[in-house]
Design an enzyme around this catalytic site. Structure first.
Site, short mmCIF file in Angstrom:
data_model
loop_
_atom_site.label_atom_id
_atom_site.label_comp_id
_atom_site.label_asym_id
_atom_site.label_seq_id
_atom_site.Cartn_x
_atom_site.Cartn_y
_atom_site.Cartn_z
N GLN A 53 19.95 -1.51 12.02
CA GLN A 53 19.96 -0.08 11.92
C GLN A 53 20.17 0.23 13.60
OE1 GLN A 53 16.09 0.64 10.74
NE2 GLN A 53 15.26 -0.99 11.68
N HIS A 72 -0.03 7.62 10.24
CA HIS A 72 -0.50 6.10 10.08
C HIS A 72 -1.74 6.33 9.47
CE1 HIS A 72 3.14 5.31 12.90
NE2 HIS A 72 3.30 4.48 11.89
N ASP A 110 8.33 -7.68 9.17
CA ASP A 110 9.32 -6.65 9.41
C ASP A 110 10.61 -7.23 9.52
OD1 ASP A 110 11.04 -4.67 10.82
OD2 ASP A 110 9.17 -3.38 10.57
N ASP A 165 5.08 0.24 4.54
CA ASP A 165 5.48 1.21 5.41
C ASP A 165 7.08 1.06 5.85
OD1 ASP A 165 5.65 3.34 7.64
OD2 ASP A 165 4.64 1.89 8.85
#
Length: 290
Positions: free
Chosen positions: A35, A66, A110, A163
C-alpha cells in the site's frame, strides 16, 4: 508547490463524500509492497497516518477510535488474558489492549512491516512502547494465515480484535469480513470469547455493513453494532461485537467503570457512560436505515 497551498483530498469509495485537509508537512511518503504510506501533519489534526489515500488515525483523535475499538469487548469480558489483534500497524490498538492488567499475552499480526517500522519512528505517541512490552508477540504475516495455523495448534484467545481496512475498501478487504472469515476466527476463540471489528460507516454504506453484520450473525449468537463519531473521519465509525456468550450491552455504566478501575485502565475517552452512548448511537443509525 508550497506546503501552504498543498491539500490532501480524501474520497470515500463510491464517490459518496469528499473531504479536503490542509497539509502543513509531509514526514513520510512511500509505497510499500502492499500500500501507499504517508505520514503527514494535517492542520487542526496533527500527525496523521494515511494509507492508500485514506486517513487511518490522527494525533488529535486517534484515542477516540482506538479506545472505542478495544475497550468495550475487553471490559465486557470478565478476564481477558490472551488477546489476538489482526492489523493495527500503528501499535495503538496494542497499546490499549495492554492497559488491562489481566492481559498475559497480546499477539499482533500485520502483513505490512513497513507500516510498523514507520509508525515506530514517526508515531511514538501511538504505540508508546507497546511493541517492546514483554507481553507482546508480533508476527509479520497475513492475519488469516496465522489464524489457520493457530487453529491447527489448538491456540485459543479470549478477545480477537480486527483493526483492518474498511469492508468496502476493496474486493480483498470484503473477504476479510465474510462468513468464512468469521468462522475461521471462531476456531481460535475461547468458548466465552469476544470478537470485535471496525466496520467502516453503517450510515454511508448500509448495504455493505448489513452484509458484514449478517455474516457475523451466521456464526455468532450475540452480535451488536455500536458507533462513535471520529472528527478526522468526518463520520461515525461503526463497530461490530460478536460472541457466543457475552453481549456488550449486558454490563451497566457502573460495572464498566468498576472493571476499568479494578484493572488500572486509564482512558481519555472511553468510560461507562460512553459505552452506553456508543450502543445508543448505533440504535439511532438502525432506525435511520430502516
Amino acid at each position: 508547490m508550497e506546503l501552504e497551498e498543498f491539500r490532501l483530498s480524501l474520497y470515500q469509495p463510491g464517490g459518496l463524500m469528499g473531504t479536503i485537509y490542509a497539509v502543513d508537512e509531509v514526514l513520510y511518503n512511500s509505497k510499500s509492497r502492499y500500500q501507499h504510506i504517508m505520514i503527514v501533519k494535517l492542520r487542526g489534526f496533527g500527525k496523521t497516518l494515511v494509507l492508500d489515500g485514506l486517513i487511518q488515525s490522527t494525533e488529535s483523535d486517534e484515542h477516540i477510535y482506538h479506545e472505542a475499538l478495544v475497550h468495550p469487548a475487553m471490559t465486557v469480558h470478565p478476564n481477558p488474558r490472551r488477546v489476538l489483534i489482526l492489523g493495527g500497524g500503528e501499535g495503538a490498538t496494542l497499546r490499549e489492549v495492554l492497559r488491562h492488567s489481566t492481559v498475559e499475552k497480546a499477539v499482533m499480526i500485520d502483513i505490512d512491516e513497513e507500516v510498523i517500522e514507520v509508525s515506530k519512528k514517526y508515531l511514538p505517541e501511538w504505540h508508546r512502547g507497546a511493541f517492546d512490552d514483554p507481553r507482546t508477540e508480533l508476527h509479520i504475516m497475513d492475519g488469516f494465515e496465522y489464524v489457520k495455523r493457530a487453529s491447527e495448534r489448538g491456540e485459543r484467545f479470549d478477545v480477537v480484535i480486527m483493526d483492518l481496512t474498511d469492508p468496502y475498501g476493496s474486493d480483498i478487504a470484503a473477504q476479510l469480513y465474510s462468513r468464512s472469515a468469521f468462522e475461521l476466527i471462531s476456531r481460535v476463540l475461547s468458548s466465552d470469547g469476544i470478537v470485535v471489528t471496525q466496520a467502516g460507516c453503517s450510515t454511508l454504506f448500509p448495504d455493505v455493513f448489513k452484509r458484514v453484520y449478517n455474516a457475523a450473525r451466521q456464526v455468532f449468537q450475540h452480535v451488536r453494532e455500536y458507533a462513535v463519531w471520529v472528527p478526522s473521519f468526518a463520520y461515525a465509525n461503526s463497530f461490530i461485537a460478536m460472541s457466543n456468550k457475552y453481549r456488550i450491552d449486558s454490563v451497566s455504566r457502573e460495572e464498566v467503570d468498576r472493571r476499568l478501575a479494578e484493572r488500572g485502565v486509564k482512558t481519555r475517552f472511553y468510560n461507562g457512560l460512553r459505552h452506553i452512548a456508543m450502543i445508543g448511537m448505533a440504535e439511532m443509525h438502525i432506525e435511520i436505515k430502516a
